[in-house]
Write a protein that holds these residues in place. Structure first.
Motif, mmCIF file in Angstrom:
data_model
loop_
_atom_site.group_PDB
_atom_site.id
_atom_site.type_symbol
_atom_site.label_atom_id
_atom_site.label_comp_id
_atom_site.label_asym_id
_atom_site.label_seq_id
_atom_site.Cartn_x
_atom_site.Cartn_y
_atom_site.Cartn_z
ATOM 1 N N CYS A 25 5.602 0.439 -1.871
ATOM 2 C CA CYS A 25 5.001 1.083 -0.634
ATOM 3 C C CYS A 25 3.649 0.125 -0.575
ATOM 4 C CB CYS A 25 4.696 2.359 -0.708
ATOM 5 S SG CYS A 25 3.949 3.006 0.646
ATOM 6 N N PHE A 27 1.069 1.609 0.713
ATOM 7 C CA PHE A 27 -0.194 2.397 0.740
ATOM 8 C C PHE A 27 -0.237 3.410 -0.506
ATOM 9 C CE2 PHE A 27 -0.783 4.009 5.498
ATOM 10 C CZ PHE A 27 -1.194 2.871 5.873
ATOM 11 N N ARG A 28 -1.313 4.148 -1.106
ATOM 12 C CA ARG A 28 -1.225 4.605 -2.218
ATOM 13 C C ARG A 28 -1.848 6.098 -2.057
ATOM 14 N NH1 ARG A 28 0.974 0.927 -3.204
ATOM 15 N NH2 ARG A 28 0.919 -0.724 -4.854
ATOM 16 N N CYS A 29 -1.119 6.955 -1.169
ATOM 17 C CA CYS A 29 -1.470 8.239 -0.935
ATOM 18 C C CYS A 29 -1.827 9.030 -2.067
ATOM 19 C CB CYS A 29 -0.432 8.888 0.143
ATOM 20 S SG CYS A 29 -0.210 7.851 1.505
ATOM 21 N N TYR A 31 -1.539 12.256 -2.930
ATOM 22 C CA TYR A 31 -0.446 13.159 -3.032
ATOM 23 C C TYR A 31 0.793 12.499 -3.549
ATOM 24 C CZ TYR A 31 0.226 11.980 1.712
ATOM 25 O OH TYR A 31 0.460 11.309 2.481
ATOM 26 N N CYS A 32 0.920 11.149 -3.490
ATOM 27 C CA CYS A 32 2.199 10.614 -3.863
ATOM 28 C C CYS A 32 2.249 9.636 -4.855
ATOM 29 C CB CYS A 32 2.750 9.876 -2.609
ATOM 30 S SG CYS A 32 4.271 9.371 -2.594
ATOM 31 N N MET A 33 1.327 8.714 -4.676
ATOM 32 C CA MET A 33 1.527 7.610 -5.597
ATOM 33 C C MET A 33 0.111 7.126 -6.341
ATOM 34 S SD MET A 33 3.047 4.013 -4.599
ATOM 35 C CE MET A 33 4.650 4.215 -3.798
ATOM 36 N N GLY A 72 9.496 5.462 -0.700
ATOM 37 C CA GLY A 72 8.612 4.220 -0.607
ATOM 38 C C GLY A 72 8.288 3.940 1.178
ATOM 39 N N GLU A 73 7.963 2.859 1.358
ATOM 40 C CA GLU A 73 7.799 2.602 2.779
ATOM 41 C C GLU A 73 8.764 1.777 3.248
ATOM 42 O OE1 GLU A 73 6.166 3.788 5.316
ATOM 43 O OE2 GLU A 73 7.000 1.981 6.403
ATOM 44 N N ASN A 99 4.997 5.207 7.099
ATOM 45 C CA ASN A 99 3.763 5.349 7.331
ATOM 46 C C ASN A 99 2.717 4.513 8.468
ATOM 47 O OD1 ASN A 99 3.071 2.631 6.670
ATOM 48 N ND2 ASN A 99 2.933 2.964 4.484
ATOM 49 N N SER A 325 7.915 9.265 -3.773
ATOM 50 C CA SER A 325 7.920 7.983 -3.176
ATOM 51 C C SER A 325 9.330 7.342 -4.062
ATOM 52 C CB SER A 325 7.038 7.068 -3.648
ATOM 53 O OG SER A 325 6.871 6.990 -4.840
HETATM 54 FE FE1 SF4 Z 1 1.938 7.261 1.166
HETATM 55 FE FE2 SF4 Z 1 4.832 7.252 2.033
HETATM 56 FE FE3 SF4 Z 1 3.433 5.447 0.460
HETATM 57 FE FE4 SF4 Z 1 4.070 7.654 -0.583
HETATM 58 S S1 SF4 Z 1 5.618 6.497 0.083
HETATM 59 S S2 SF4 Z 1 2.217 6.228 -0.865
HETATM 60 S S3 SF4 Z 1 3.761 8.736 1.314
HETATM 61 S S4 SF4 Z 1 3.173 5.838 2.556
#
Ligand code: SF4
Ligand code: SAM
Length: 329
Positions: A25, A27-29, A31-33, A72-73, A99, A325
């Motif tokens: 991914c 991003f590094r949200c 609540y997720c990663m 993942g993304e 995302n 993810s």
């Molecule tokens: Fe954010 Fe989706 Fe990446 Fe998880 S998989 S870090 S929710 S964008």
């Protein structure tokens, strides 16, 4: 040839497959990663487009009609729109959860490929708070992606998903309600689940959907809409007819009873629940010459053992090793 519909041992018919195309991914949200990412799967271990196409064909022959591509993304996977084009003819509904960061680039190709439903994840409509939550300063890019997608009527209705976290989302709820009223987007709040990479989940951080609904209802009165069978979201319309909003409440209002979903991870493991502690390998049989009949037997046996319900609300709950993810949410 269409075979008997896929069923589990609790009488539920399985018709919805969530398929992760990558665990990576951009991003590094929170609540997720974790900020540093996770140990990614070795590329050779990730299912190829041809392997995914074959699996989706087998699932389609067992009555799976809805396939959602996720990660993942998913849009970071090279040539992702080509994969969507390979899968679209096999199913009735092909959807993507993203995302949104790469939608400005890929929305047209995905719509042309036959993707007919999109979920775009956005946790804040304020740039600094979006940055805080995703660890990326990308709200403008994501909103441009959403607008690019919204220009295609075939992609409507577009769903916008926000994870609800206590101490954060209270300030987001009314701006999101206005956003849902002013745009052709159905905003849905998802309760925070214990599937985060940092393992920081705590019951106190869950912001129940009912609280958010009450906060919106006090300003913009809401009316419930009928629940579709197997739906994850409780959907409400604004009483004045301007738009809809939804609440996905897996913890405060579990919807396991008529769950029709199964998942395949990017490395080809079949999971029958988000919270499964075990999984069934499909990659090895795929790579060692299993016939479609062999795959069907393995899938039917695994699906038959699908969990009755999750146990997050019970003492002794064990968080699965795989995080959101790596499962494919
Ligand atoms: Fe954010 Fe989706 Fe990446 Fe998880 S998989 S870090 S929710 S964008
Ligand atoms: N990267 C894409 C995205 O963010 O939309 C697809 C994969 S992401 C894992 C799928 C969905 O899971 C997103 O809507 C995300 O917000 C949600 N999610 C991730 N971790 C979660 C958690 N711990 N609890 C609830 N939802 C979560």
């Amino acid at each position: 040839m269409e075979r008997d519909q896929l069923r589990d041992g609790h009488g539920r018919t399985i018709g919805d497959l969530r398929l992760s195309v990558t665990d990576r991914c951009n991003f590094r949200c929170q609540y997720c990663m974790p900020a540093e990412g996770l140990p990614w799967l070795d590329r050779a271990g990730v299912l190829t487009f041809e392997e995914i196409e074959r699996l989706v064909g087998v699932f389609a022959s067992l009555g799976v009609r809805d396939v959602r591509l996720t990660g993942g993304e998913p849009l970071v996977r090279k040539d992702f729109p080509s994969l969507a084009a390979m899968l679209a003819p096999l199913v009735d509904d092909l959807s993507v959860t993203t995302n949104g960061y790469l939608l400005e680039r890929d929305a047209k190709a995905l719509v042309d490929a036959g993707v007919n439903r999109f979920n775009v994840s956005i946790d804040s409509l304020q740039r600094d708070r979006f940055f805080e939550m995703t660890r990326r300063d990308s709200l403008p890019q994501v909103l441009r992606g959403l607008e690019t997608l919204a220009a295609f009527p075939e992609a409507h209705p577009i769903k916008v998903n926000a994870v609800a976290l206590r101490g954060f989302t209270e300030d987001e709820v009314l701006p999101f309600a206005r956003f849902a009223r002013e745009h052709p987007y159905e905003v849905r709040f998802i309760e925070f689940m214990p599937l985060d990479g940092d393992r920081n989940w705590d019951r106190d951080k869950v912001l129940p959907g009912d609280e958010l609904r009450a906060a919106i209802h006090a300003v913009f009165p809401l009316e419930p809409m009928p629940r579709e069978p197997s739906a994850t979201a409780r959907v409400y319309r604004f009483a004045d007819g301007q738009g809809k909003i939804g609440f996905i409440n897996p913890l405060s209002e579990p919807f396991c009873g008529d769950c029709n979903r199964i998942r395949i991870t990017a490395d080809g493991k079949l999971r029958t629940c988000l919270f499964s502690v075990g999984e069934t390998d499909l990659r090895e049989p795929l790579r060692t010459g299993a016939s479609d009949d062999d795959l069907e037997r393995i899938i039917r046996e695994a699906v038959w053992r699908k969990e009755l319900k999750h146990h997050v609300n019970e003492p002794g709950f064990v968080q699965p090793l795989r995080t959101m993810s790596a499962i494919g949410g």
